[in-house]
Design an enzyme around this catalytic site. Structure first.
Site, PDB file in Angstrom:
ATOM      1  N   VAL A 179       0.835  -1.208   0.000  1.00  0.00           N
ATOM      2  CA  VAL A 179       0.000   0.000   0.000  1.00  0.00           C
ATOM      3  C   VAL A 179       0.870   1.258   0.000  1.00  0.00           C
ATOM      4  O   VAL A 179       0.661   2.181  -0.800  1.00  0.00           O
ATOM      5  CB  VAL A 179      -0.955   0.010   1.219  1.00  0.00           C
ATOM      6  CG1 VAL A 179      -1.900   1.210   1.141  1.00  0.00           C
ATOM      7  CG2 VAL A 179      -1.761  -1.288   1.304  1.00  0.00           C
TER       8      VAL A 179
ATOM      9  N   GLY B 117      -1.632 -14.935  -4.742  1.00  0.00           N
ATOM     10  CA  GLY B 117      -1.352 -13.806  -3.851  1.00  0.00           C
ATOM     11  C   GLY B 117      -2.589 -13.312  -3.112  1.00  0.00           C
ATOM     12  O   GLY B 117      -2.557 -12.261  -2.472  1.00  0.00           O
TER      13      GLY B 117
ATOM     14  N   ASP C  28      -8.995 -11.600  10.862  1.00  0.00           N
ATOM     15  CA  ASP C  28      -8.992 -10.347  10.103  1.00  0.00           C
ATOM     16  C   ASP C  28     -10.405  -9.754  10.071  1.00  0.00           C
ATOM     17  O   ASP C  28     -10.601  -8.560  10.321  1.00  0.00           O
ATOM     18  CB  ASP C  28      -8.478 -10.638   8.684  1.00  0.00           C
ATOM     19  CG  ASP C  28      -8.584  -9.444   7.755  1.00  0.00           C
ATOM     20  OD1 ASP C  28      -7.692  -8.579   7.802  1.00  0.00           O
ATOM     21  OD2 ASP C  28      -9.561  -9.377   6.985  1.00  0.00           O
TER      22      ASP C  28
ATOM     23  N   GLU D  25      -9.998   5.217   6.768  1.00  0.00           N
ATOM     24  CA  GLU D  25     -10.937   4.675   5.775  1.00  0.00           C
ATOM     25  C   GLU D  25     -10.492   3.312   5.242  1.00  0.00           C
ATOM     26  O   GLU D  25     -11.326   2.459   4.916  1.00  0.00           O
ATOM     27  CB  GLU D  25     -11.084   5.674   4.616  1.00  0.00           C
ATOM     28  CG  GLU D  25     -12.113   5.311   3.594  1.00  0.00           C
ATOM     29  CD  GLU D  25     -13.521   5.183   4.166  1.00  0.00           C
ATOM     30  OE1 GLU D  25     -14.138   6.196   4.444  1.00  0.00           O
ATOM     31  OE2 GLU D  25     -13.990   4.043   4.343  1.00  0.00           O
TER      32      GLU D  25
ATOM     33  N   GLY E  23     -10.718  -2.050   2.792  1.00  0.00           N
ATOM     34  CA  GLY E  23      -9.851  -1.621   1.691  1.00  0.00           C
ATOM     35  C   GLY E  23     -10.335  -0.351   1.011  1.00  0.00           C
ATOM     36  O   GLY E  23     -10.461   0.699   1.642  1.00  0.00           O
TER      37      GLY E  23
ATOM     38  N   GLY F 126      -5.725  -4.908  -1.876  1.00  0.00           N
ATOM     39  CA  GLY F 126      -4.948  -4.572  -3.074  1.00  0.00           C
ATOM     40  C   GLY F 126      -4.208  -3.272  -2.809  1.00  0.00           C
ATOM     41  O   GLY F 126      -4.788  -2.337  -2.240  1.00  0.00           O
TER      42      GLY F 126
ATOM     43  N   LYS G 293     -12.032  -6.098  11.708  1.00  0.00           N
ATOM     44  CA  LYS G 293     -12.836  -5.124  10.950  1.00  0.00           C
ATOM     45  C   LYS G 293     -14.214  -4.968  11.586  1.00  0.00           C
ATOM     46  O   LYS G 293     -14.763  -3.870  11.627  1.00  0.00           O
ATOM     47  CB  LYS G 293     -12.938  -5.572   9.498  1.00  0.00           C
ATOM     48  CG  LYS G 293     -11.585  -5.507   8.781  1.00  0.00           C
ATOM     49  CD  LYS G 293     -11.613  -6.269   7.483  1.00  0.00           C
ATOM     50  CE  LYS G 293     -10.281  -6.172   6.748  1.00  0.00           C
ATOM     51  NZ  LYS G 293     -10.189  -7.101   5.628  1.00  0.00           N
TER      52      LYS G 293
ATOM     53  N   LYS H 207      -5.797  -2.151  10.705  1.00  0.00           N
ATOM     54  CA  LYS H 207      -6.976  -2.676  11.435  1.00  0.00           C
ATOM     55  C   LYS H 207      -6.566  -3.386  12.711  1.00  0.00           C
ATOM     56  O   LYS H 207      -7.244  -3.289  13.730  1.00  0.00           O
ATOM     57  CB  LYS H 207      -7.782  -3.619  10.547  1.00  0.00           C
ATOM     58  CG  LYS H 207      -6.964  -4.762   9.980  1.00  0.00           C
ATOM     59  CD  LYS H 207      -7.446  -5.162   8.609  1.00  0.00           C
ATOM     60  CE  LYS H 207      -6.261  -5.647   7.801  1.00  0.00           C
ATOM     61  NZ  LYS H 207      -6.364  -5.431   6.399  1.00  0.00           N
TER      62      LYS H 207
HETATM   63  P1  NAP Z   1       3.665  -4.569   3.667  1.00  0.00           P
HETATM   64  O1  NAP Z   1       3.625  -4.796   2.205  1.00  0.00           O
HETATM   65  O2  NAP Z   1       4.128  -5.663   4.563  1.00  0.00           O
HETATM   66  O3  NAP Z   1       4.593  -3.279   3.934  1.00  0.00           O
HETATM   67  C1  NAP Z   1       4.997  -2.872   5.206  1.00  0.00           C
HETATM   68  C2  NAP Z   1       5.983  -1.714   5.051  1.00  0.00           C
HETATM   69  O4  NAP Z   1       6.285  -1.223   6.356  1.00  0.00           O
HETATM   70  C3  NAP Z   1       7.290  -2.094   4.406  1.00  0.00           C
HETATM   71  O5  NAP Z   1       7.715  -1.078   3.541  1.00  0.00           O
HETATM   72  C4  NAP Z   1       8.264  -2.221   5.586  1.00  0.00           C
HETATM   73  O6  NAP Z   1       9.592  -1.871   5.279  1.00  0.00           O
HETATM   74  C5  NAP Z   1       7.685  -1.188   6.522  1.00  0.00           C
HETATM   75  N1  NAP Z   1       7.970  -1.502   7.929  1.00  0.00           N
HETATM   76  C6  NAP Z   1       7.553  -2.582   8.624  1.00  0.00           C
HETATM   77  N2  NAP Z   1       8.026  -2.523   9.878  1.00  0.00           N
HETATM   78  C7  NAP Z   1       8.743  -1.390   9.966  1.00  0.00           C
HETATM   79  C8  NAP Z   1       9.498  -0.786  11.006  1.00  0.00           C
HETATM   80  N3  NAP Z   1       9.614  -1.361  12.190  1.00  0.00           N
HETATM   81  N4  NAP Z   1      10.106   0.395  10.737  1.00  0.00           N
HETATM   82  C9  NAP Z   1      10.008   0.961   9.541  1.00  0.00           C
HETATM   83  N5  NAP Z   1       9.311   0.431   8.508  1.00  0.00           N
HETATM   84  C10 NAP Z   1       8.700  -0.732   8.729  1.00  0.00           C
HETATM   85  O7  NAP Z   1       2.239  -4.115   4.228  1.00  0.00           O
HETATM   86  P2  NAP Z   1       0.959  -3.624   3.368  1.00  0.00           P
HETATM   87  O8  NAP Z   1       0.295  -4.802   2.721  1.00  0.00           O
HETATM   88  O9  NAP Z   1       1.345  -2.455   2.523  1.00  0.00           O
HETATM   89  O10 NAP Z   1      -0.020  -3.174   4.547  1.00  0.00           O
HETATM   90  C11 NAP Z   1       0.191  -1.964   5.254  1.00  0.00           C
HETATM   91  C12 NAP Z   1      -1.004  -1.709   6.179  1.00  0.00           C
HETATM   92  O11 NAP Z   1      -2.179  -1.567   5.382  1.00  0.00           O
HETATM   93  C13 NAP Z   1      -1.294  -2.854   7.161  1.00  0.00           C
HETATM   94  O12 NAP Z   1      -1.754  -2.324   8.371  1.00  0.00           O
HETATM   95  C14 NAP Z   1      -2.417  -3.627   6.474  1.00  0.00           C
HETATM   96  O13 NAP Z   1      -3.253  -4.311   7.386  1.00  0.00           O
HETATM   97  C15 NAP Z   1      -3.169  -2.486   5.817  1.00  0.00           C
HETATM   98  N6  NAP Z   1      -3.957  -2.883   4.634  1.00  0.00           N
HETATM   99  C16 NAP Z   1      -3.354  -3.546   3.619  1.00  0.00           C
HETATM  100  C17 NAP Z   1      -4.103  -3.906   2.514  1.00  0.00           C
HETATM  101  C18 NAP Z   1      -3.469  -4.629   1.355  1.00  0.00           C
HETATM  102  O14 NAP Z   1      -4.199  -4.946   0.403  1.00  0.00           O
HETATM  103  N7  NAP Z   1      -2.180  -4.887   1.361  1.00  0.00           N
HETATM  104  C19 NAP Z   1      -5.485  -3.596   2.477  1.00  0.00           C
HETATM  105  C20 NAP Z   1      -6.063  -2.903   3.541  1.00  0.00           C
HETATM  106  C21 NAP Z   1      -5.280  -2.551   4.623  1.00  0.00           C
HETATM  107  P3  NAP Z   1      10.493  -2.720   4.218  1.00  0.00           P
HETATM  108  O15 NAP Z   1       9.844  -2.446   2.899  1.00  0.00           O
HETATM  109  O16 NAP Z   1      11.854  -2.162   4.317  1.00  0.00           O
HETATM  110  O17 NAP Z   1      10.350  -4.151   4.659  1.00  0.00           O
END
Ligand code: NAP
Length: 449
Positions: free
Chosen positions: A17, A188, A202, A130, A135, A311, A206, A106
């Site tokens: 994201v 994925g 999860d 939001e 999502g 996504g 929510k 969340k």
């Molecule tokens: P992700 O792909 O795992 O990315 C996490 C990011 O945070 C990475 O860039 C990571 O750094 C960084 N990070 C993690 N721990 C850290 C720390 N201690 N210090 C500094 N940076 C740190 O996660 P995501 O899928 O984007 O999800 C992010 C949030 O959005 C989560 O809360 C998730 O529940 C929520 N969300 C995600 C989606 C989805 O579709 N993915 C949908 C709705 C909500 P590195 O890149 O260096 O590892």
């Protein structure tokens, strides 16, 4: 070109994201400035490893591992790291320094939401989330703002794309769960460890967030009853289809009045489980990884919000909407609008929930069995709405533990009127022990009537 006031934006996380949020903040800077009334200056992006490969090319000079310094002096902090710590600490640091925060986390809000909202209230800042509930689907703002003058009575949400994908394909293809889960992992849609999705964790997070907003009450995660989909079999799915239903993992947030409520007044029930949904209900047509939230409000009636529940780029849309709102508030000045938790309604135990059920039994195929089953149900205050009986072909020469003499088997599918979950549970236990019942095949709740 308008000379907008500059707002300093700190982004924590550049994963699925965060990297899309960074890209859009940079690529659409002019449009976002026009919409916000402020130039949104991306001051930096905190990550764990600045050299990690990324799907989106980001300016190297913006990446840092020092989130605390990045947060200092920021007007808006976007948290997209996920997890509890250090995300919680960073959000509190940001709020205490007067920044507005945007988060999609969340897990954090469902467990530490009250602490974070309190911290925002203390300094008159705002928390925008939001993207935390479904999502890309706009559901937080409708509940918080558009429906603020109405009374929400019930929310039924399909809020987990992974489980909806699995159940949808089981329904359409008549296939088993294991193969579809493997496909979901390959595509994925599911994590290597799918527990958070398939066990309903999860969706429960929510549900806690949606119920808190809808009922103006802090709903702790522990108050959410949770069951996952691992017990749903192909046979249950086939039987549901035959009876005109589909099985969906639903998050139900319900206002309860009168019977079933723990107090004389109102109470709420928040629960996640696989349930039968009538095929002509709008939620039955939510396919694949999509999410939908069906809201029943006193004045507005039925509303359905539908779309992508996850996504990277889709979720980034919701995050950027929040960033624009935060920027507008910053420019307008004044204290942020806090979370409304004044209703403070008690949550009831699952045993106090009143709903309809479908009970499937294998029974001895002999005279008097139906009357006996009906008698046990009636004694347990469970009233029958429909019964369908089919005679089973014998598939084994071994008699079951309960089978009597030469009697063959019959399958009884019993639809109940609304019953108290506690009564239903006790009655099913009595049925399971009765001589005429060979096996309780399944007990499913019916939602969405
Ligand atoms: P992700 O792909 O795992 O990315 C996490 C990011 O945070 C990475 O860039 C990571 O750094 C960084 N990070 C993690 N721990 C850290 C720390 N201690 N210090 C500094 N940076 C740190 O996660 P995501 O899928 O984007 O999800 C992010 C949030 O959005 C989560 O809360 C998730 O529940 C929520 N969300 C995600 C989606 C989805 O579709 N993915 C949908 C709705 C909500 P590195 O890149 O260096 O590892």
């Amino acid at each position: 070109m308008i000379d907008y006031r500059r707002l300093r934006v700190a982004l924590l996380g550049a994963g699925a994201v965060g990297s899309q949020v960074a890209r859009l903040l940079i690529e659409h800077a002019d449009e976002l400035a026009d919409r916000s009334g402020a130039a949104l200056e991306l001051a930096g992006i905190a990550v764990r490893d600045v050299d990690a490969p990324r799907d989106v090319a980001l300016p190297r000079e913006l990446l840092t591992t020092d989130a605390e310094t990045l947060i200092l002096g920021s007007d808006i902090v976007i948290e997209l790291m996920g997890g509890i710590e250090p995300a919680r600490g960073y959000l509190l640091q940001a709020l205490n320094s007067g920044a507005d925060v945007v988060t999609a986390n969340k897990a954090l809000l469902a467990t530490h939401g009250a602490e974070i909202f309190d911290a925002a209230d203390q300094v008159g800042a705002s928390v925008y989330y939001e993207a935390a509930a479904a999502g890309a689907i706009p559901i937080i703002r409708p509940l918080r703002d558009s429906l603020a003058g109405d009374r929400v009575n019930r929310i039924i949400g399909i809020v987990n794309g992974t489980t909806n994908y699995i159940l949808d394909r089981m329904d359409i293809e008549g296939a088993d769960m294991a193969g579809i889960l493997a496909d979901a992992q390959r595509l994925g849609y599911a994590e290597a460890d799918p527990t958070a999705d398939v066990e309903g964790y999860d969706a429960a997070q929510k549900a806690a967030i949606l119920a808190s907003l809808a009922f103006h009450t802090t709903v702790p995660l522990e108050a959410v009853h949770r069951e996952g989909i691992t017990g749903v079999t192909r046979q249950m799915m086939d039987a549901a289809r035959h009876a005109g239903y589909v099985i969906k993992l639903v998050a139900v947030c319900e206002r309860m009045v009168g019977r079933g409520a723990a107090s004389d007044g109102e109470a709420i029930s928040v629960r996640v489980y696989p349930a039968l949904i009538r095929r002509d209900h709008p939620l039955a047509s939510v396919h694949g990884v999509n999410n939908a939230v069906f809201v029943q409000a006193e004045a507005a009636g039925n509303l359905m919000f539908y779309g992508a529940g996850a996504g990277g780029v889709q979720t980034a849309s919701a995050v950027l909407g929040d960033v624009v709102s935060a920027a507008r508030r910053h420019i307008a000045g004044g204290a942020g609008v806090g979370e409304s938790t004044r209703a403070n309604l008690p949550t009831v135990d699952i045993g106090q929930v009143v709903t309809r059920y479908q009970i499937t039994l294998e029974v001895d195929d002999r005279p008097g069995v139906l009357a006996r089953v009906a008698g046990i149900l009636s004694d347990g205050h469970v009233s029958i709405a429909t019964v369908e009986q089919t005679v089973q072909e014998h598939t084994t020469t071994e008699p079951s533990a309960h089978s009597a003499g030469d009697a063959g088997s019959a399958r009884l599918v019993i639809g109940t009127h609304k019953a108290l979950e506690q009564d239903l549970g006790e009655t099913v236990a009595r049925l399971a022990e009765d001589d005429v019942v060979e096996r309780v095949v399944s007990v499913l709740r019916v939602e969405g009537d």
